[in-house]
Design a protein around this motif. Structure first.
Motif, PDB file in Angstrom:
ATOM      1  N   TYR A   1      -3.065  -8.051 -13.257  1.00 25.40           N
ATOM      2  CA  TYR A   1      -2.939  -7.112 -12.141  1.00 25.40           C
ATOM      3  C   TYR A   1      -3.511  -5.763 -12.534  1.00 25.40           C
ATOM      4  O   TYR A   1      -3.315  -5.289 -13.657  1.00 25.40           O
ATOM      5  CB  TYR A   1      -1.476  -6.973 -11.725  1.00 25.40           C
ATOM      6  N   PHE A   2      -4.211  -5.127 -11.602  1.00 26.13           N
ATOM      7  CA  PHE A   2      -4.892  -3.863 -11.866  1.00 26.13           C
ATOM      8  C   PHE A   2      -4.640  -2.882 -10.721  1.00 26.13           C
ATOM      9  O   PHE A   2      -4.404  -3.289  -9.585  1.00 26.13           O
ATOM     10  CB  PHE A   2      -6.403  -4.082 -11.988  1.00 26.13           C
ATOM     11  N   ILE A   3      -4.714  -1.606 -11.047  1.00 26.32           N
ATOM     12  CA  ILE A   3      -4.715  -0.570 -10.023  1.00 26.32           C
ATOM     13  C   ILE A   3      -6.064   0.144 -10.075  1.00 26.32           C
ATOM     14  O   ILE A   3      -6.660   0.258 -11.141  1.00 26.32           O
ATOM     15  CB  ILE A   3      -3.571   0.443 -10.212  1.00 26.32           C
TER      16      ILE A   3
ATOM     17  N   ASN B   1       8.456   9.374  -6.216  1.00 19.72           N
ATOM     18  CA  ASN B   1       7.798   8.088  -6.423  1.00 19.72           C
ATOM     19  C   ASN B   1       6.438   8.045  -5.767  1.00 19.72           C
ATOM     20  O   ASN B   1       6.176   8.761  -4.807  1.00 19.72           O
ATOM     21  CB  ASN B   1       8.664   6.943  -5.879  1.00 19.72           C
ATOM     22  N   VAL B   2       5.591   7.205  -6.326  1.00 22.50           N
ATOM     23  CA  VAL B   2       4.275   6.936  -5.769  1.00 22.50           C
ATOM     24  C   VAL B   2       4.085   5.423  -5.772  1.00 22.50           C
ATOM     25  O   VAL B   2       4.238   4.788  -6.817  1.00 22.50           O
ATOM     26  CB  VAL B   2       3.143   7.592  -6.599  1.00 22.50           C
ATOM     27  N   SER B   3       3.792   4.851  -4.616  1.00 21.30           N
ATOM     28  CA  SER B   3       3.558   3.414  -4.538  1.00 21.30           C
ATOM     29  C   SER B   3       2.057   3.153  -4.540  1.00 21.30           C
ATOM     30  O   SER B   3       1.341   3.670  -3.695  1.00 21.30           O
ATOM     31  CB  SER B   3       4.182   2.832  -3.264  1.00 21.30           C
ATOM     32  N   ILE B   4       1.596   2.363  -5.490  1.00 21.93           N
ATOM     33  CA  ILE B   4       0.168   2.078  -5.622  1.00 21.93           C
ATOM     34  C   ILE B   4      -0.054   0.577  -5.496  1.00 21.93           C
ATOM     35  O   ILE B   4       0.620  -0.203  -6.170  1.00 21.93           O
ATOM     36  CB  ILE B   4      -0.372   2.568  -6.983  1.00 21.93           C
TER      37      ILE B   4
ATOM     38  N   THR C   1      -9.560  -0.600   2.098  1.00 25.75           N
ATOM     39  CA  THR C   1      -8.997  -1.940   1.910  1.00 25.75           C
ATOM     40  C   THR C   1      -7.538  -1.894   1.501  1.00 25.75           C
ATOM     41  O   THR C   1      -6.716  -2.670   2.006  1.00 25.75           O
ATOM     42  CB  THR C   1      -9.800  -2.719   0.850  1.00 25.75           C
ATOM     43  N   THR C   2      -7.198  -0.982   0.608  1.00 26.26           N
ATOM     44  CA  THR C   2      -5.847  -0.954   0.045  1.00 26.26           C
ATOM     45  C   THR C   2      -4.908   0.030   0.735  1.00 26.26           C
ATOM     46  O   THR C   2      -3.690  -0.091   0.614  1.00 26.26           O
ATOM     47  CB  THR C   2      -5.901  -0.592  -1.447  1.00 26.26           C
ATOM     48  N   GLY C   3      -5.471   1.011   1.440  1.00 26.72           N
ATOM     49  CA  GLY C   3      -4.624   2.040   2.028  1.00 26.72           C
ATOM     50  C   GLY C   3      -4.212   3.108   1.034  1.00 26.72           C
ATOM     51  O   GLY C   3      -3.372   3.959   1.325  1.00 26.72           O
ATOM     52  N   PHE C   4      -4.793   3.071  -0.158  1.00 24.10           N
ATOM     53  CA  PHE C   4      -4.496   4.056  -1.197  1.00 24.10           C
ATOM     54  C   PHE C   4      -5.752   4.861  -1.489  1.00 24.10           C
ATOM     55  O   PHE C   4      -6.828   4.298  -1.660  1.00 24.10           O
ATOM     56  CB  PHE C   4      -4.008   3.359  -2.473  1.00 24.10           C
ATOM     57  N   LYS C   5      -5.629   6.160  -1.562  1.00 20.07           N
ATOM     58  CA  LYS C   5      -6.770   7.040  -1.761  1.00 20.07           C
ATOM     59  C   LYS C   5      -7.352   6.879  -3.161  1.00 20.07           C
ATOM     60  O   LYS C   5      -6.727   7.234  -4.170  1.00 20.07           O
ATOM     61  CB  LYS C   5      -6.349   8.501  -1.537  1.00 20.07           C
ATOM     62  N   VAL C   6      -8.569   6.336  -3.224  1.00 16.35           N
ATOM     63  CA  VAL C   6      -9.296   6.209  -4.478  1.00 16.35           C
ATOM     64  C   VAL C   6     -10.273   7.369  -4.587  1.00 16.35           C
ATOM     65  O   VAL C   6     -11.034   7.640  -3.643  1.00 16.35           O
ATOM     66  CB  VAL C   6     -10.043   4.860  -4.555  1.00 16.35           C
ATOM     67  N   ASN C   7     -10.261   8.065  -5.696  1.00 12.58           N
ATOM     68  CA  ASN C   7     -11.070   9.270  -5.857  1.00 12.58           C
ATOM     69  C   ASN C   7     -12.541   8.949  -6.116  1.00 12.58           C
ATOM     70  O   ASN C   7     -12.857   8.001  -6.830  1.00 12.58           O
ATOM     71  CB  ASN C   7     -10.541  10.109  -7.023  1.00 12.58           C
TER      72      ASN C   7
ATOM     73  N   PRO D   1       0.830  -1.206   0.000  1.00  9.96           N
ATOM     74  CA  PRO D   1       0.000   0.000   0.000  1.00  9.96           C
ATOM     75  C   PRO D   1       0.860   1.249   0.000  1.00  9.96           C
ATOM     76  O   PRO D   1       2.032   1.212   0.362  1.00  9.96           O
ATOM     77  CB  PRO D   1      -0.781  -0.124   1.317  1.00  9.96           C
ATOM     78  N   MET D   2       0.294   2.356  -0.433  1.00 14.32           N
ATOM     79  CA  MET D   2       1.024   3.603  -0.445  1.00 14.32           C
ATOM     80  C   MET D   2       1.180   4.120   0.975  1.00 14.32           C
ATOM     81  O   MET D   2       0.210   4.380   1.669  1.00 14.32           O
ATOM     82  CB  MET D   2       0.282   4.651  -1.285  1.00 14.32           C
TER      83      MET D   2
END
Length: 203
Positions: free
Chosen positions: A72-74, A56-59, A90-96, A48-49
């Motif tokens: 695999y998908f983002i 860098n950005v970790s997705i 769920t992922t810890g990554f901000k989904v807009n 997770p980011m």
């Protein structure tokens, strides 16, 4: 006349400085865009980011089936706040939250299938059942990063009658046999694939 000349010069200077500020802002944005890169090792590991820098950005990635193989998908955007928040948590990554995704043409989307129940195995899907199923990846003529989310529910909880379905064709066949129900959610999610079809490996 002197005042008018001075006013004209002041306006020209003001316009020049405003124009220069715009150019500087564009230049800074371009530098940020150039420096922002995605760390492939984080994709593969599904991390997770945990930070955001100019370098860098970790997705995190989600795993799914396409035509019997792993892809695999983002996820970056969703048309409802509920789904955006759920994937973010769920992922810890901000989904807009992007409600205008629901206004896109149906021909500009592909179908995605998320299982509500059934066999989970060692690597489950987003709702605790099997991995989700997509219909196309980059290179396919019907590929789109936009997914219509369809929920799939088996009509039985008897594990002996439930199996892992790895393609849209298998899902539709099971539906025709009366084994499961497919429910359209009217949710659209932006979830680009990060590998090409010929890079997929069998499950």
């Amino acid at each position: 006349m002197q005042n008018r000349k001075e006013n004209k010069e002041m306006n020209l200077k003001k316009g020049f400085f405003e124009f220069t500020s715009v150019l500087i802002a564009i230049a800074v944005a371009s530098i940020i865009a150039i420096n922002a890169s995605i760390k492939q090792d984080s994709f593969v590991q599904g991390q997770p980011m945990d930070n955001l820098t100019l370098s860098n950005v970790s997705i995190p990635v989600s795993t799914g089936f396409i035509d019997g193989k792993i892809a695999y998908f983002i996820a970056t955007d969703a048309s409802t706040q509920e789904v955006a928040s759920s994937v973010s948590n769920t992922t810890g990554f901000k989904v807009n939250y992007a409600p205008t995704l629901a206004n896109t043409s149906a021909s500009a989307r592909q179908q995605g299938f998320v299982f509500l129940n059934g066999f989970s195995g060692e690597e489950g899907g987003p709702l605790g059942s099997q991995l989700s199923v997509a219909t196309a990846v980059p290179g396919d003529p019907d590929y789109s990063p936009l997914f219509d989310i369809n929920y799939v529910q088996w009509n039985t909880n008897n594990t002996s009658d439930i199996r892992i379905l790895k393609s849209a064709d298998e899902i539709f066949e099971a539906q025709q046999n009366g084994e499961l129900i497919i429910t359209k959610s009217n949710v659209v999610i932006n979830s680009p694939a990060i590998v090409k079809y010929n890079q997929l490996s069998p499950q």
